[in-house]
Design a protein around this motif. Sequence first.
Motif, PDB file in Angstrom:
ATOM      1  N   LYS A  13     -12.160   8.641  20.043  1.00 52.17           N
ATOM      2  CA  LYS A  13     -11.541   8.932  21.341  1.00 52.17           C
ATOM      3  C   LYS A  13     -11.207   7.640  22.071  1.00 52.17           C
ATOM      4  N   LYS A  14     -12.123   6.683  22.044  1.00 49.62           N
ATOM      5  CA  LYS A  14     -11.884   5.394  22.707  1.00 49.62           C
ATOM      6  C   LYS A  14     -10.724   4.654  22.048  1.00 49.62           C
ATOM      7  N   GLU A  15     -10.649   4.688  20.723  1.00 54.24           N
ATOM      8  CA  GLU A  15      -9.531   4.060  20.009  1.00 54.24           C
ATOM      9  C   GLU A  15      -8.206   4.703  20.414  1.00 54.24           C
ATOM     10  N   PHE A  16      -8.193   6.029  20.512  1.00 51.76           N
ATOM     11  CA  PHE A  16      -6.971   6.730  20.896  1.00 51.76           C
ATOM     12  C   PHE A  16      -6.569   6.347  22.318  1.00 51.76           C
ATOM     13  N   GLU A  17      -7.529   6.275  23.230  1.00 53.17           N
ATOM     14  CA  GLU A  17      -7.236   5.910  24.618  1.00 53.17           C
ATOM     15  C   GLU A  17      -6.628   4.515  24.694  1.00 53.17           C
ATOM     16  N   LEU A  18      -7.114   3.589  23.881  1.00 53.58           N
ATOM     17  CA  LEU A  18      -6.588   2.224  23.871  1.00 53.58           C
ATOM     18  C   LEU A  18      -5.161   2.166  23.325  1.00 53.58           C
ATOM     19  N   SER A  19      -4.774   3.137  22.520  1.00 52.71           N
ATOM     20  CA  SER A  19      -3.431   3.152  21.942  1.00 52.71           C
ATOM     21  C   SER A  19      -2.355   3.462  22.988  1.00 52.71           C
ATOM     22  N   GLY A  20      -2.745   4.077  24.086  1.00 49.68           N
ATOM     23  CA  GLY A  20      -1.798   4.413  25.145  1.00 49.68           C
ATOM     24  C   GLY A  20      -0.938   5.630  24.849  1.00 49.68           C
ATOM     25  N   LYS A  21      -1.212   6.308  23.757  1.00 54.46           N
ATOM     26  CA  LYS A  21      -0.441   7.501  23.403  1.00 54.46           C
ATOM     27  C   LYS A  21      -0.920   8.693  24.219  1.00 54.46           C
ATOM     28  N   GLU A  22      -0.086   9.725  24.268  1.00 48.47           N
ATOM     29  CA  GLU A  22      -0.457  10.959  24.942  1.00 48.47           C
ATOM     30  C   GLU A  22      -0.649  12.058  23.907  1.00 48.47           C
ATOM     31  N   CYS A  23      -1.412  13.080  24.265  1.00 49.40           N
ATOM     32  CA  CYS A  23      -1.699  14.172  23.346  1.00 49.40           C
ATOM     33  C   CYS A  23      -1.587  15.492  24.093  1.00 49.40           C
ATOM     34  N   ASN A  24      -0.987  16.483  23.432  1.00 51.09           N
ATOM     35  CA  ASN A  24      -0.878  17.810  24.044  1.00 51.09           C
ATOM     36  C   ASN A  24      -1.887  18.787  23.428  1.00 51.09           C
ATOM     37  N   HIS A  25      -2.810  18.277  22.612  1.00 58.59           N
ATOM     38  CA  HIS A  25      -3.907  19.048  22.018  1.00 58.59           C
ATOM     39  C   HIS A  25      -3.441  20.206  21.138  1.00 58.59           C
ATOM     40  N   SER A  26      -2.290  20.055  20.498  1.00 57.64           N
ATOM     41  CA  SER A  26      -1.770  21.118  19.640  1.00 57.64           C
ATOM     42  C   SER A  26      -1.997  20.828  18.156  1.00 57.64           C
ATOM     43  N   PHE A  27      -2.878  19.893  17.844  1.00 58.19           N
ATOM     44  CA  PHE A  27      -3.094  19.464  16.468  1.00 58.19           C
ATOM     45  C   PHE A  27      -4.240  20.197  15.779  1.00 58.19           C
ATOM     46  N   GLY A  28      -4.932  21.052  16.468  1.00 60.55           N
ATOM     47  CA  GLY A  28      -6.088  21.732  15.903  1.00 60.55           C
ATOM     48  C   GLY A  28      -7.354  21.254  16.584  1.00 60.55           C
ATOM     49  N   LYS A  29      -8.465  21.850  16.189  1.00 58.11           N
ATOM     50  CA  LYS A  29      -9.721  21.468  16.833  1.00 58.11           C
ATOM     51  C   LYS A  29     -10.815  21.267  15.799  1.00 58.11           C
ATOM     52  N   LEU A  30     -11.796  20.463  16.180  1.00 62.53           N
ATOM     53  CA  LEU A  30     -12.943  20.148  15.341  1.00 62.53           C
ATOM     54  C   LEU A  30     -14.202  20.614  16.055  1.00 62.53           C
ATOM     55  N   LYS A  31     -15.115  21.218  15.335  1.00 57.76           N
ATOM     56  CA  LYS A  31     -16.389  21.632  15.912  1.00 57.76           C
ATOM     57  C   LYS A  31     -17.301  20.407  15.955  1.00 57.76           C
ATOM     58  N   GLU A  32     -17.891  20.140  17.122  1.00 62.57           N
ATOM     59  CA  GLU A  32     -18.706  18.947  17.316  1.00 62.57           C
ATOM     60  C   GLU A  32     -20.180  19.217  17.002  1.00 62.57           C
TER      61      GLU A  32
END
Length: 51
Positions: A13-32
Amino acid sequence: MSNIQMGQAERLKKEFELSGKECNHSFGKLKEYYLGTATGDYRCSNCYEVL
């Protein structure tokens, strides 16, 4: 649906935040999981934000 460990999800998540990209959460989900126990949360499989 796949699974992900909480620590790994937080790092990704931190790596993604540093990338500056946006996400609409339509890629699927992972159980934590934390140490083999489900946390009850799900994560976006692209940005790893808690859904």
